[in-house]
Design a protein around this motif. Structure first.
Motif, PDB file in Angstrom:
ATOM      1  N   HIS A 162      47.198  37.717  33.997  1.00  0.00           N
ATOM      2  CA  HIS A 162      48.325  36.986  34.582  1.00  0.00           C
ATOM      3  C   HIS A 162      49.337  36.693  33.468  1.00  0.00           C
ATOM      4  CE1 HIS A 162      50.400  34.683  37.600  1.00  0.00           C
ATOM      5  NE2 HIS A 162      50.362  33.574  36.870  1.00  0.00           N
ATOM      6  N   PRO A 163      50.269  37.612  33.229  1.00  0.00           N
ATOM      7  CA  PRO A 163      51.226  37.416  32.134  1.00  0.00           C
ATOM      8  C   PRO A 163      52.003  36.121  32.289  1.00  0.00           C
ATOM      9  CG  PRO A 163      51.335  39.663  32.965  1.00  0.00           C
ATOM     10  CD  PRO A 163      50.473  38.895  33.923  1.00  0.00           C
ATOM     11  N   PRO A 164      52.244  35.422  31.204  1.00  0.00           N
ATOM     12  CA  PRO A 164      53.015  34.179  31.289  1.00  0.00           C
ATOM     13  C   PRO A 164      54.478  34.445  31.593  1.00  0.00           C
ATOM     14  CG  PRO A 164      52.648  34.769  29.005  1.00  0.00           C
ATOM     15  CD  PRO A 164      51.851  35.746  29.826  1.00  0.00           C
ATOM     16  N   ARG A 165      55.136  33.428  32.089  1.00  0.00           N
ATOM     17  CA  ARG A 165      56.593  33.532  32.262  1.00  0.00           C
ATOM     18  C   ARG A 165      57.287  33.416  30.904  1.00  0.00           C
ATOM     19  NH1 ARG A 165      60.646  33.481  35.881  1.00  0.00           N
ATOM     20  NH2 ARG A 165      62.523  32.245  35.445  1.00  0.00           N
ATOM     21  N   ALA A 166      56.678  32.666  30.015  1.00  0.00           N
ATOM     22  CA  ALA A 166      57.200  32.521  28.657  1.00  0.00           C
ATOM     23  C   ALA A 166      56.095  31.941  27.786  1.00  0.00           C
ATOM     24  CB  ALA A 166      58.430  31.610  28.624  1.00  0.00           C
ATOM     25  N   VAL A 167      56.236  32.144  26.486  1.00  0.00           N
ATOM     26  CA  VAL A 167      55.370  31.504  25.503  1.00  0.00           C
ATOM     27  C   VAL A 167      56.279  30.732  24.558  1.00  0.00           C
ATOM     28  CG1 VAL A 167      53.640  31.824  23.695  1.00  0.00           C
ATOM     29  CG2 VAL A 167      53.699  33.388  25.653  1.00  0.00           C
ATOM     30  N   VAL A 168      56.006  29.445  24.396  1.00  0.00           N
ATOM     31  CA  VAL A 168      56.819  28.596  23.526  1.00  0.00           C
ATOM     32  C   VAL A 168      55.906  28.057  22.430  1.00  0.00           C
ATOM     33  CG1 VAL A 168      58.271  26.545  23.378  1.00  0.00           C
ATOM     34  CG2 VAL A 168      58.363  27.991  25.431  1.00  0.00           C
ATOM     35  N   ILE A 169      56.120  28.533  21.216  1.00  0.00           N
ATOM     36  CA  ILE A 169      55.274  28.177  20.076  1.00  0.00           C
ATOM     37  C   ILE A 169      56.032  27.197  19.193  1.00  0.00           C
ATOM     38  CG2 ILE A 169      54.140  29.042  18.005  1.00  0.00           C
ATOM     39  CD1 ILE A 169      53.704  31.692  19.472  1.00  0.00           C
ATOM     40  N   ASP A 170      55.632  25.948  19.243  1.00  0.00           N
ATOM     41  CA  ASP A 170      56.221  24.903  18.409  1.00  0.00           C
ATOM     42  C   ASP A 170      55.358  24.783  17.153  1.00  0.00           C
ATOM     43  OD1 ASP A 170      57.125  22.602  17.185  1.00  0.00           O
ATOM     44  OD2 ASP A 170      57.411  21.497  19.053  1.00  0.00           O
ATOM     45  N   THR A 171      55.848  25.309  16.043  1.00  0.00           N
ATOM     46  CA  THR A 171      55.035  25.361  14.827  1.00  0.00           C
ATOM     47  C   THR A 171      54.769  23.984  14.226  1.00  0.00           C
ATOM     48  OG1 THR A 171      57.055  25.822  13.573  1.00  0.00           O
ATOM     49  CG2 THR A 171      55.712  27.707  14.231  1.00  0.00           C
ATOM     50  N   THR A 172      55.526  22.966  14.633  1.00  0.00           N
ATOM     51  CA  THR A 172      55.260  21.630  14.096  1.00  0.00           C
ATOM     52  C   THR A 172      53.919  21.090  14.591  1.00  0.00           C
ATOM     53  OG1 THR A 172      56.466  20.528  15.897  1.00  0.00           O
ATOM     54  CG2 THR A 172      57.714  21.081  13.915  1.00  0.00           C
ATOM     55  N   THR A 173      53.402  21.621  15.698  1.00  0.00           N
ATOM     56  CA  THR A 173      52.117  21.134  16.195  1.00  0.00           C
ATOM     57  C   THR A 173      50.976  21.487  15.237  1.00  0.00           C
ATOM     58  OG1 THR A 173      51.692  23.144  17.513  1.00  0.00           O
ATOM     59  CG2 THR A 173      52.872  21.343  18.590  1.00  0.00           C
ATOM     60  N   LEU A 174      51.183  22.469  14.367  1.00  0.00           N
ATOM     61  CA  LEU A 174      50.136  22.831  13.416  1.00  0.00           C
ATOM     62  C   LEU A 174      49.874  21.725  12.401  1.00  0.00           C
ATOM     63  CD1 LEU A 174      51.069  26.566  12.748  1.00  0.00           C
ATOM     64  CD2 LEU A 174      49.242  25.685  14.214  1.00  0.00           C
ATOM     65  N   ARG A 175      50.818  20.798  12.257  1.00  0.00           N
ATOM     66  CA  ARG A 175      50.616  19.700  11.306  1.00  0.00           C
ATOM     67  C   ARG A 175      49.492  18.768  11.731  1.00  0.00           C
ATOM     68  NH1 ARG A 175      57.104  18.371  11.098  1.00  0.00           N
ATOM     69  NH2 ARG A 175      57.759  20.402  10.239  1.00  0.00           N
ATOM     70  N   THR A 176      49.160  18.762  13.002  1.00  0.00           N
ATOM     71  CA  THR A 176      48.067  17.912  13.486  1.00  0.00           C
ATOM     72  C   THR A 176      46.795  18.710  13.730  1.00  0.00           C
ATOM     73  OG1 THR A 176      48.831  18.171  15.785  1.00  0.00           O
ATOM     74  CG2 THR A 176      49.673  16.284  14.560  1.00  0.00           C
ATOM     75  N   LEU A 177      46.786  19.979  13.316  1.00  0.00           N
ATOM     76  CA  LEU A 177      45.633  20.837  13.551  1.00  0.00           C
ATOM     77  C   LEU A 177      44.573  20.580  12.475  1.00  0.00           C
ATOM     78  CD1 LEU A 177      44.903  23.188  15.539  1.00  0.00           C
ATOM     79  CD2 LEU A 177      45.598  24.762  13.719  1.00  0.00           C
ATOM     80  N   PRO A 178      43.326  20.332  12.868  1.00  0.00           N
ATOM     81  CA  PRO A 178      42.266  20.153  11.872  1.00  0.00           C
ATOM     82  C   PRO A 178      42.110  21.401  11.013  1.00  0.00           C
ATOM     83  CG  PRO A 178      41.533  19.442  14.049  1.00  0.00           C
ATOM     84  CD  PRO A 178      42.840  20.156  14.245  1.00  0.00           C
ATOM     85  N   PRO A 179      41.744  21.240   9.739  1.00  0.00           N
ATOM     86  CA  PRO A 179      41.605  22.403   8.847  1.00  0.00           C
ATOM     87  C   PRO A 179      40.665  23.475   9.391  1.00  0.00           C
ATOM     88  CG  PRO A 179      41.553  20.380   7.575  1.00  0.00           C
ATOM     89  CD  PRO A 179      41.545  19.970   9.019  1.00  0.00           C
ATOM     90  N   ARG A 180      39.591  23.081  10.041  1.00  0.00           N
ATOM     91  CA  ARG A 180      38.660  24.081  10.583  1.00  0.00           C
ATOM     92  C   ARG A 180      39.342  24.948  11.628  1.00  0.00           C
ATOM     93  NH1 ARG A 180      33.170  23.045  14.216  1.00  0.00           N
ATOM     94  NH2 ARG A 180      32.475  25.243  14.203  1.00  0.00           N
ATOM     95  N   GLU A 181      40.203  24.336  12.456  1.00  0.00           N
ATOM     96  CA  GLU A 181      40.891  25.098  13.498  1.00  0.00           C
ATOM     97  C   GLU A 181      41.971  26.001  12.907  1.00  0.00           C
ATOM     98  OE1 GLU A 181      39.967  25.309  16.602  1.00  0.00           O
ATOM     99  OE2 GLU A 181      38.328  23.915  16.202  1.00  0.00           O
ATOM    100  N   LEU A 182      42.588  25.558  11.821  1.00  0.00           N
ATOM    101  CA  LEU A 182      43.537  26.430  11.130  1.00  0.00           C
ATOM    102  C   LEU A 182      42.826  27.682  10.632  1.00  0.00           C
ATOM    103  CD1 LEU A 182      46.397  26.886   9.802  1.00  0.00           C
ATOM    104  CD2 LEU A 182      45.370  25.911   7.737  1.00  0.00           C
TER     105      LEU A 182
END
Length: 369
Positions: A162-182
């Motif tokens: 089911h292809p998305p209508r759009a993908v919106v990647i906000d790179t600022t959200t990576l600042r709250t990403l735990p190191p293991r998930e990075l």
């Protein structure tokens, strides 16, 4: 501030991947992604408190008459179940969502898969906008339209394209990403170099310290390059009849590891996470390629060293039986009538599908790890 980038995905159902800082609050951009007056934001208990209200506010600003609801689900792979899929469907029904409604999948790969699958099923398909907040989801699961849930017999066995209508990647959200998930996301980034872009392996090796330090320029470049590769492949092969299978490099081993961990530990999500399992799976796929005489051990050694540099596991977790893992692989979606199929390589950057792989060779690799 890093300049925004757009990657276009063509084909029968074209869409754009928008990459940049602060995009979750960009009401003008979000306004382009939904058509109707019903919107459901699906998120999880970790991500929703950080970003859901911002997305809701931007959506309401973009469309003043939108009827919007936020659904918060449990976090983690263990939540990717029929029960939580039903909760998304129930929320759409309560909202009175019509055929022009939109589901916003706000979170990592679990939320993207589950919300996307619900969007595929509601009224036989409504819009889904992927808003990935983990690196792994940004470079892999949010692009290409694969949606699914897990069942006890295996990972992602029930789902839909089911292809998305759009993908919106906000790179600022990576600042709250735990190191293991990075680090888990970096495994999927490495995959693109392994299967199709050997020069990307050189680039990743040169920028490993910057990526681990969350350097915004390096991360944005890695995301854009990964998305460009996935967009090109999925555009040419949207339903995985050929080339798209290359994106499963390491995944036959990885899914078996994840499923066996779930069986031994009473549910999905225990032990290695998906990106970590893919790292181990890529090492095993490289070794199997060597075992079959396709590639040199030098390439396997180089891949292993890069994954270790990113702090990723490279060995099967203790306590997992080789025969049990092989049994899991027989149920994998990539298996076929002619036996086990693996994505293997001739060298770094040159992967291919290999059918009818001898199970004894697979067991030898599993037992040697």
């Amino acid at each position: 501030m890093i300049a925004a980038t757009t990657v276009e995905v063509g084909g029968g159902e074209p869409y754009a991947i928008h990459i940049g800082d602060g995009l979750l609050g960009d009401s003008a951009l979000l306004a382009k992604t939904f058509r109707g007056r019903h919107a459901l934001i699906v998120s999880d208990e970790h991500v929703a408190p950080l970003y859901a209200e911002a997305v809701a506010a931007a959506s309401r600003s973009a469309c003043t008459n939108v009827q919007l609801h936020i659904l918060v689900l449990p976090a983690g792979e263990a939540a990717k179940t029929f029960d939580n899929f039903t909760r998304v469907i129930d929320a759409l029904a309560t909202l009175g969502a019509t055929r022009d409604a939109c589901v916003f999948a706000l979170g990592g790969g679990v939320i993207g898969d589950m919300a996307g699958f619900a969007a595929a099923c509601w009224m036989r398909g409504i819009d889904c906008v992927q808003l990935p907040t983990s690196l792994l989801a940004m470079v892999d699961s949010s692009v290409g339209g694969k949606t699914a849930i897990d069942i006890p017999q295996g990972k992602n066995l029930v789902g839909a394209f089911h292809p998305p209508r759009a993908v919106v990647i906000d790179t600022t959200t990576l600042r709250t990403l735990p190191p293991r998930e990075l680090r888990a996301g970096l495994a999927e980034v490495v995959k693109y170099g392994a299967i199709i872009d050997g020069a990307f392996i050189d680039w990743l090796d040169a920028h490993a310290d910057a990526l681990l330090a969350m350097d915004a320029t390096a991360l944005s470049a890695a995301i854009a390059r990964s998305c460009t590769h996935k967009a090109a492949i999925t555009e040419r092969d949207p339903l995985e009849h050929g080339e798209r299978a290359l994106l499963n490099f390491g995944h036959t081993f990885a899914h078996a590891i994840e499923a066996e961990q779930a069986a031994l530990n009473g549910g999905w999500g225990a032990g290695l996470n998906h990106g970590e399992a893919v790292a181990v799976g890529m090492v095993l796929a490289a070794r199997l390629s060597t075992q079959l005489g396709m590639a040199t051990m030098d390439d396997a050694t180089r891949l292993t060293a890069l994954l270790k540099r990113f702090g990723l596991p490279i060995r099967i977790p203790a306590g997992l039986d080789a025969d049990a893992l092989l049994a899991r692989m027989r149920l994998d979606k990539k298996a076929a009538a002619d036996g086990l199929r693996f994505i293997l390589w001739d060298s770094i950057g040159h992967a291919r599908v290999v059918a009818g792989v001898d199970e004894s060779a697979v067991l030898q690799v599993l037992r040697a790890d």
